[in-house]
Design a protein around this motif. Structure first.
Motif, PDB file in Angstrom:
ATOM      1  N   LEU A  77      -9.998  -0.982  -3.614  1.00 41.05           N
ATOM      2  CA  LEU A  77      -9.230  -1.967  -2.853  1.00 41.05           C
ATOM      3  C   LEU A  77     -10.132  -2.933  -2.093  1.00 41.05           C
ATOM      4  O   LEU A  77      -9.772  -4.100  -1.913  1.00 41.05           O
TER       5      LEU A  77
ATOM      6  N   THR B 292       0.839  -1.197   0.000  1.00 41.48           N
ATOM      7  CA  THR B 292       0.000   0.000   0.000  1.00 41.48           C
ATOM      8  C   THR B 292       0.874   1.247   0.000  1.00 41.48           C
ATOM      9  O   THR B 292       1.768   1.381   0.818  1.00 41.48           O
TER      10      THR B 292
ATOM     11  N   ILE C 160      -8.870  -6.877  -2.062  1.00 41.16           N
ATOM     12  CA  ILE C 160      -7.939  -7.144  -0.961  1.00 41.16           C
ATOM     13  C   ILE C 160      -7.918  -8.590  -0.496  1.00 41.16           C
ATOM     14  O   ILE C 160      -6.990  -9.030   0.188  1.00 41.16           O
TER      15      ILE C 160
ATOM     16  N   ASN D 117       2.112  -2.470   4.508  1.00 37.59           N
ATOM     17  CA  ASN D 117       1.540  -1.122   4.496  1.00 37.59           C
ATOM     18  C   ASN D 117       2.624  -0.080   4.714  1.00 37.59           C
ATOM     19  O   ASN D 117       3.430  -0.176   5.640  1.00 37.59           O
TER      20      ASN D 117
ATOM     21  N   THR E 250      -1.166  -0.562  -4.434  1.00 32.92           N
ATOM     22  CA  THR E 250      -2.386   0.229  -4.358  1.00 32.92           C
ATOM     23  C   THR E 250      -2.024   1.626  -3.898  1.00 32.92           C
ATOM     24  O   THR E 250      -1.218   1.804  -2.981  1.00 32.92           O
TER      25      THR E 250
ATOM     26  N   THR F  88      -6.804   2.785  -4.790  1.00 32.65           N
ATOM     27  CA  THR F  88      -7.285   2.565  -3.425  1.00 32.65           C
ATOM     28  C   THR F  88      -8.807   2.551  -3.349  1.00 32.65           C
ATOM     29  O   THR F  88      -9.381   1.867  -2.488  1.00 32.65           O
TER      30      THR F  88
ATOM     31  N   ILE G 122      -5.445   2.655   6.582  1.00 35.56           N
ATOM     32  CA  ILE G 122      -5.960   2.190   5.299  1.00 35.56           C
ATOM     33  C   ILE G 122      -6.559   0.789   5.422  1.00 35.56           C
ATOM     34  O   ILE G 122      -7.464   0.413   4.681  1.00 35.56           O
TER      35      ILE G 122
END
Length: 294
Positions: A204, A158, A208, A216, A181, A201, A222
């Motif tokens: 996502l 991320t 996911i 991350n 992402t 995003t 997030i």
């Protein structure tokens, strides 16, 4: 050795030891904030927490972070508290204090004495170079925590900042199937150039569930409850973001999602490299000042 320029390296973890050693290759350096002199400081001169120096110094180097509470130096290897206010009398007129993540209270103590403070953590070259031990440390954690190879695993990263860019190079080299992402379409374009898949995003939530490993790098939550509920039960999440982190840790614990919050990796996995990066950054700052003065 240039004995005309003197440093005091005070407090910190092993990074400060190697900062002192690197600076002491060419300058006179005192090192304080450690309980004994068993540690090899190289050419640096060990002094105890009382810092009774035989001379005033040109520069003081504080750790990263410089202080935990704005009152005492961050000195985890010293049993005695070292007041930040005790440092000001050790500087020559016109001296400078360097530190990482200098908080307002620490800065105020020095500014009252007319002392200039410089936060080396704000330097771009330091953050770029620090991304390397952070990324390597993150991969090390993944290898230790997972029962599989990274090769062939579906990995989500991320964000696509400094750390993510270095991390992707390592993961791709190990044969991982990497997806990035991000919110910025420019970041997603760069991710594709790096040979990664790219997911915005905003979508996502739907994507996911397909990953074995998630890194991350975004310093905002997030991975919230909605997204944590959708990831696979055996997915490993490694959070590299600074506080408050990018994961809803309470929800992750309740759902049984394994999360490793890997803070301050450069100092933990590569203190030699990290300390040398700090020293070189400080010397870069001094070079720039010299050129400006000229």
């Amino acid at each position: 050795m240039n004995k005309d320029i003197t440093f005091l390296v005070a407090g910190g973890d092993l990074r400060q030891v190697y900062t002192a050693k690197k600076l002491a290759e060419n300058y006179k350096v005192y090192a304080a904030g450690f309980d004994n002199n068993i540690i090899d400081f190289g050419n640096a001169i060990y002094t105890d927490y009382k810092m009774q120096l035989p001379e005033l110094v040109d520069y003081i180097v504080l750790p990263l972070p410089a202080s935990i509470n704005g009152v005492f130096i961050n000195a985890p290897f010293c049993r005695n508290n070292i007041p930040i206010s005790a440092l000001a009398p050790l500087l020559k007129n016109g001296g400078t204090v360097f530190g990482g993540k200098i908080d307002p209270s620490t800065m105020k103590i020095f500014s009252k004495c007319g002392i200039d403070t410089v936060d080396y953590f704000e330097r771009e070259e330091l953050n770029i170079l620090n991304a390397v031990p952070t990324a390597e440390g993150a991969v090390q954690i993944a290898m230790e925590e997972m029962a599989t190879t990274i090769y062939g695993q579906k990995v989500l990263v991320t964000g696509f900042g400094r750390i993510a860019k270095v991390l992707v190079k390592i993961l791709k080299g190990l044969g991982a199937d990497v997806t990035i992402t991000a919110r910025k379409y420019s970041d997603l374009s760069w991710a594709e150039i790096y040979g990664c898949k790219a997911v915005h995003t905003s979508v996502l939530d739907d994507a996911i569930s397909g990953y074995d490993l998630i890194f991350n790098t975004v310093p905002a939550v997030i991975l919230d409850e909605k997204r944590l509920e959708r990831i696979k039960s055996n997915t490993l999440v490694i959070d590299l973001a600074s506080k408050p982190g990018g994961v809803d840790f309470d929800t992750a614990g309740r759902l049984g999602v394994k999360v490793v919050w890997a803070l301050s990796l450069p100092g933990k996995v590569a203190p030699v490299t990290s300390g040398e990066i700090i020293a070189c950054t400080i010397l870069n700052i001094l070079k720039e000042r010299r050129y400006t003065d000229e």
